[in-house]
Design a protein around this motif. Structure first.
Motif, PDB file in Angstrom:
ATOM      1  N   GLU A 176      -3.067  -3.816   3.495  1.00 63.94           N
ATOM      2  CA  GLU A 176      -2.691  -3.039   2.314  1.00 63.94           C
ATOM      3  C   GLU A 176      -3.229  -1.607   2.408  1.00 63.94           C
ATOM      4  O   GLU A 176      -2.533  -0.651   2.049  1.00 63.94           O
ATOM      5  N   ALA A 177      -4.461  -1.457   2.876  1.00 62.68           N
ATOM      6  CA  ALA A 177      -5.052  -0.121   3.022  1.00 62.68           C
ATOM      7  C   ALA A 177      -4.287   0.686   4.073  1.00 62.68           C
ATOM      8  O   ALA A 177      -4.048   1.882   3.888  1.00 62.68           O
ATOM      9  N   GLN A 178      -3.881   0.047   5.159  1.00 59.23           N
ATOM     10  CA  GLN A 178      -3.098   0.727   6.199  1.00 59.23           C
ATOM     11  C   GLN A 178      -1.746   1.165   5.644  1.00 59.23           C
ATOM     12  O   GLN A 178      -1.302   2.291   5.888  1.00 59.23           O
ATOM     13  N   ALA A 179      -1.114   0.302   4.876  1.00 60.23           N
ATOM     14  CA  ALA A 179       0.183   0.637   4.274  1.00 60.23           C
ATOM     15  C   ALA A 179       0.038   1.808   3.305  1.00 60.23           C
ATOM     16  O   ALA A 179       0.881   2.710   3.278  1.00 60.23           O
ATOM     17  N   GLU A 180      -1.028   1.815   2.511  1.00 58.29           N
ATOM     18  CA  GLU A 180      -1.265   2.910   1.576  1.00 58.29           C
ATOM     19  C   GLU A 180      -1.528   4.211   2.323  1.00 58.29           C
ATOM     20  O   GLU A 180      -1.016   5.269   1.946  1.00 58.29           O
ATOM     21  N   ALA A 181      -2.306   4.148   3.386  1.00 59.76           N
ATOM     22  CA  ALA A 181      -2.593   5.342   4.196  1.00 59.76           C
ATOM     23  C   ALA A 181      -1.301   5.899   4.786  1.00 59.76           C
ATOM     24  O   ALA A 181      -1.036   7.107   4.704  1.00 59.76           O
ATOM     25  N   ASP A 182      -0.492   5.029   5.368  1.00 54.46           N
ATOM     26  CA  ASP A 182       0.776   5.458   5.957  1.00 54.46           C
ATOM     27  C   ASP A 182       1.699   6.077   4.910  1.00 54.46           C
ATOM     28  O   ASP A 182       2.327   7.109   5.155  1.00 54.46           O
ATOM     29  N   SER A 183       1.751   5.461   3.742  1.00 56.40           N
ATOM     30  CA  SER A 183       2.610   5.950   2.672  1.00 56.40           C
ATOM     31  C   SER A 183       2.161   7.321   2.181  1.00 56.40           C
ATOM     32  O   SER A 183       2.970   8.239   2.019  1.00 56.40           O
ATOM     33  N   ARG A 184       0.861   7.473   1.942  1.00 53.53           N
ATOM     34  CA  ARG A 184       0.332   8.752   1.445  1.00 53.53           C
ATOM     35  C   ARG A 184       0.561   9.869   2.460  1.00 53.53           C
ATOM     36  O   ARG A 184       1.012  10.959   2.111  1.00 53.53           O
TER      37      ARG A 184
END
Length: 163
Positions: free
Chosen positions: A68-76
């Motif tokens: 989830e943290a990786q997905a949020e980082a990629d999205s941001r």
């Protein structure tokens, strides 16, 4: 101890590093970095650091939280890069690392010898410059490159005119 590296390396292009996180001021730093990179014929690097202490749970939960943290980082990173691609016309390098923010900034600067300037922005709040600016300002030994601090209250027009 401060390393002796200042500026860009021979034959390389100068890169401006901006740290991306969930703070509103990071978009000001990214905008300034992208605009300065374009104006100087250099490049922009956007770094997102996933803090490790978020994952102090059981193994199964830790894996899900990491994803989830990786997905949020990629999205941001993608959202900010897309905006600046359209507004400035520059393709930034996007980097995601896991660890302590200040340490990962230092490691990236040491690993990529073309990174010549770290760009940060102050908080728009009246309670101080913001956690990252405070941490970098208080870092003993500093960085091997100059740090540019952009006032967080600047508008996009003001940032454009400065860069």
């Amino acid at each position: 101890m401060v390393s002796k590296r200042i500026g860009r390396q021979e034959g390389g292009k100068r890169k401006f590093l901006a740290v991306i996180d969930e703070t509103p001021e990071c978009t000001r730093a990214a905008s300034y970095a992208a605009r300065r990179a374009k104006a100087s014929g250099g490049g922009a690097v956007f770094l997102y650091v996933i803090e490790q202490d978020e994952f102090q749970h059981w193994a199964g939960v830790e894996k899900i939280m990491r994803q989830e943290a990786q997905a949020e980082a990629d999205s941001r990173l993608s959202r900010i890069a897309e905006t600046l691609r359209a507004d400035v016309g520059i393709e930034p390098e996007l980097v995601v690392r896991e660890g302590k923010k200040e340490e990962e900034i230092h490691k990236l600067i040491e690993a990529d010898r073309e990174i010549a300037i770290l760009v940060l922005a102050t908080s728009q709040e009246n309670e101080g410059p913001g956690p990252l600016v405070s941490a970098v300002a208080g870092r003993s030994g500093g960085f091997a490159i100059p740090v540019t601090i952009v006032p967080g209250a600047l508008t996009e027009e003001e940032i454009e005119s400065l860069s």
